[in-house]
Design an enzyme around this catalytic site. Structure first.
Site, PDB file in Angstrom:
ATOM      1  N   GLU A   9      28.122  26.447  -3.344  1.00 35.00           N
ATOM      2  CA  GLU A   9      28.568  26.804  -4.692  1.00 35.00           C
ATOM      3  C   GLU A   9      30.026  27.236  -4.657  1.00 35.00           C
ATOM      4  O   GLU A   9      30.369  28.296  -4.142  1.00 35.00           O
ATOM      5  CB  GLU A   9      27.704  27.935  -5.258  1.00 35.00           C
ATOM      6  CG  GLU A   9      28.114  28.386  -6.654  1.00 35.00           C
ATOM      7  CD  GLU A   9      28.006  27.258  -7.682  1.00 35.00           C
ATOM      8  OE1 GLU A   9      29.070  26.825  -8.188  1.00 35.00           O
ATOM      9  OE2 GLU A   9      26.878  26.793  -7.943  1.00 35.00           O
ATOM     10  N   GLU A  12      33.410  30.715  -8.377  1.00 28.95           N
ATOM     11  CA  GLU A  12      33.426  32.126  -8.009  1.00 28.95           C
ATOM     12  C   GLU A  12      32.937  33.011  -9.159  1.00 28.95           C
ATOM     13  O   GLU A  12      33.040  32.655 -10.324  1.00 28.95           O
ATOM     14  CB  GLU A  12      34.846  32.590  -7.646  1.00 28.95           C
ATOM     15  CG  GLU A  12      35.447  31.888  -6.459  1.00 28.95           C
ATOM     16  CD  GLU A  12      36.351  30.735  -6.854  1.00 28.95           C
ATOM     17  OE1 GLU A  12      37.035  30.209  -5.973  1.00 28.95           O
ATOM     18  OE2 GLU A  12      36.361  30.357  -8.054  1.00 28.95           O
ATOM     19  N   SER A  67      35.948  33.780  -0.411  1.00 31.29           N
ATOM     20  CA  SER A  67      37.000  34.060  -1.405  1.00 31.29           C
ATOM     21  C   SER A  67      37.906  35.244  -1.080  1.00 31.29           C
ATOM     22  O   SER A  67      38.353  35.358   0.057  1.00 31.29           O
ATOM     23  CB  SER A  67      36.432  34.105  -2.815  1.00 31.29           C
ATOM     24  OG  SER A  67      35.779  32.875  -3.101  1.00 31.29           O
ATOM     25  N   CYS A  81      32.399  33.461  -3.832  1.00 26.02           N
ATOM     26  CA  CYS A  81      31.716  32.214  -4.179  1.00 26.02           C
ATOM     27  C   CYS A  81      30.393  32.125  -3.434  1.00 26.02           C
ATOM     28  O   CYS A  81      29.893  33.118  -2.918  1.00 26.02           O
ATOM     29  CB  CYS A  81      32.625  31.027  -3.849  1.00 26.02           C
ATOM     30  SG  CYS A  81      33.191  31.038  -2.125  1.00 26.02           S
ATOM     31  N   SER A 237      41.077  28.743   2.117  1.00 25.81           N
ATOM     32  CA  SER A 237      41.393  29.861   1.224  1.00 25.81           C
ATOM     33  C   SER A 237      42.812  30.326   1.489  1.00 25.81           C
ATOM     34  O   SER A 237      43.290  30.264   2.613  1.00 25.81           O
ATOM     35  CB  SER A 237      40.448  31.039   1.465  1.00 25.81           C
ATOM     36  OG  SER A 237      39.156  30.771   0.984  1.00 25.81           O
ATOM     37  N   HIS A 250      41.070  28.629  -3.529  1.00 27.44           N
ATOM     38  CA  HIS A 250      39.874  28.400  -2.709  1.00 27.44           C
ATOM     39  C   HIS A 250      39.406  26.973  -2.917  1.00 27.44           C
ATOM     40  O   HIS A 250      39.361  26.498  -4.050  1.00 27.44           O
ATOM     41  CB  HIS A 250      38.774  29.401  -3.067  1.00 27.44           C
ATOM     42  CG  HIS A 250      39.239  30.813  -2.934  1.00 27.44           C
ATOM     43  ND1 HIS A 250      39.387  31.424  -1.709  1.00 27.44           N
ATOM     44  CD2 HIS A 250      39.665  31.704  -3.854  1.00 27.44           C
ATOM     45  CE1 HIS A 250      39.867  32.644  -1.890  1.00 27.44           C
ATOM     46  NE2 HIS A 250      40.041  32.831  -3.185  1.00 27.44           N
TER      47      HIS A 250
END
Length: 344
Positions: A9, A12, A67, A81, A237, A250
């Protein structure tokens, strides 16, 4: 509970907490004086860790395994995230700020897009209703001016979720803006630059530095001090520091659920060139869909967005606006390409 099979996923969850206190000697460094142990214990609740950190005279920036975290004297921004439980950071942060530093929470803002894999999210991120219920139960009653809203677009797969709470609906702490860009369906060739070569023995910092340069990310704000990190086998990141302003990127590059985000803060008096930033971000990722959320008090920066990205082949598909206590106006715009072009 059985989780549905899913990819990573990328979208965020973002939490911003503001504090106040009476002791000017504490306020000079404020939340930056929190022990690293306190930060680690908070992140343990969220289920992520620090992988890299840098600080300047204004704030500290941490790249996380999922993140980023930014700590100012009276403000904390944490965005995570994956299947992290971001809202579980609220109780320890409020507790540590109060017991260690005598600081009291004065405002809270929570934002997120629409998850690609909502069924994989753990409680309290199982629905926006669950999130709002959890936040409201965690907040002190003094933050009595509250509002929750789901800002729609023309696509059911893109909405912007916002919750704000503050002690005083007229307490305008800042004249800054926050720009939050979420991108999906990245150009596969460009997304491929965020994969590490097989058997790459370098550190995440070293590989991250190379990605920053090869992709042109270092050209978004050439003045920024960049703290970057490349994950293995893929993903990236970075946090950028330019005086008191941060930026962060990100990237989840896997095809089928590719995602990238860019966020920055600025003000009318800052040197951030929003048009340049937006064009560079589109150029680096060439997304199939893009949303831009602008939060500001009396700053019309959102009006520059469409004019910046439409010459890059992106068309404005929807625009929604709402007002929130203390945060001012939030404008949520979505874009997709007029026609898809491959990067060469």
């Amino acid at each position: 509970m059985a989780f549905a099979f899913s990819g990573f996923e990328g979208f965020e969850k973002r939490l911003e907490l503001h504090f106040f206190g009476d002791d000017p000697t504490v306020l000079q460094l404020g939340l930056r004086k929190l022990d690293f142990d306190c930060i680690q214990q908070t992140l343990q609740e969220v289920q992520c860790t620090v992988v890299s950190a840098v600080g300047n005279s204004y704030f500290d920036a941490y790249v996380l395994s999922e993140s980023s975290l930014f700590v100012y004297p009276t403000k904390i921004i944490i965005k995570t995230c994956g299947t992290t439980q971001l809202l579980k950071s609220m109780t320890p942060l409020i507790f540590y700020a109060h017991t260690h530093l005598g600081l009291t929470l004065s405002s809270c803002r929570y934002t997120r897009g629409t998850f690609i894999f909502p069924l994989s999210q753990p409680f309290p991120h199982t629905s926006f209703n669950d999130e709002v219920t959890y936040i409201e139960a965690t907040l002190p009653p003094t933050l009595c001016f509250r509002k929750a809203s789901i800002m729609p677009s023309k696509s059911s797969s893109h909405a912007w979720h916002v919750f704000t709470a503050t002690t005083d609906s007229h307490a305008l702490y800042h004249h800054n803006y926050t720009l939050e860009i979420c991108m999906t369906d990245l150009d596969p060739l460009l997304a491929g630059r965020f994969f590490r070569p097989p058997g790459d023995g370098r550190s995440g910092d070293s590989a991250g530095r190379e990605m920053t340069e090869l992709t042109g990310i270092d050209g978004i704000n050439p003045h920024a001090l960049v703290c970057d990190f490349a994950f293995d086998p893929c993903g990236y990141s970075m946090n950028g520091m330019d005086g008191e302003w941060y930026s962060t990127i990100h990237v989840t590059p896997e095809e089928g659920y590719s995602y990238a985000s860019f966020e920055c803060v600025g003000s009318r008096s800052s040197d951030v060139d929003v048009v340049h930033v937006l064009r560079k971000v589109v150029q680096i990722f060439r997304p199939g869909t893009m949303s831009v959320s602008t939060t500001s008090l009396g700053n019309e920066v959102w009006r520059k967005v469409a004019g910046a990205v439409e010459p890059m082949g992106m068309k404005l598909r929807s625009c929604a606006m709402d007002q929130f206590p203390d945060s001012g106006s939030v404008v949520f715009q979505t874009f997709s390409p007029l026609r898809r072009k491959s990067a060469h």
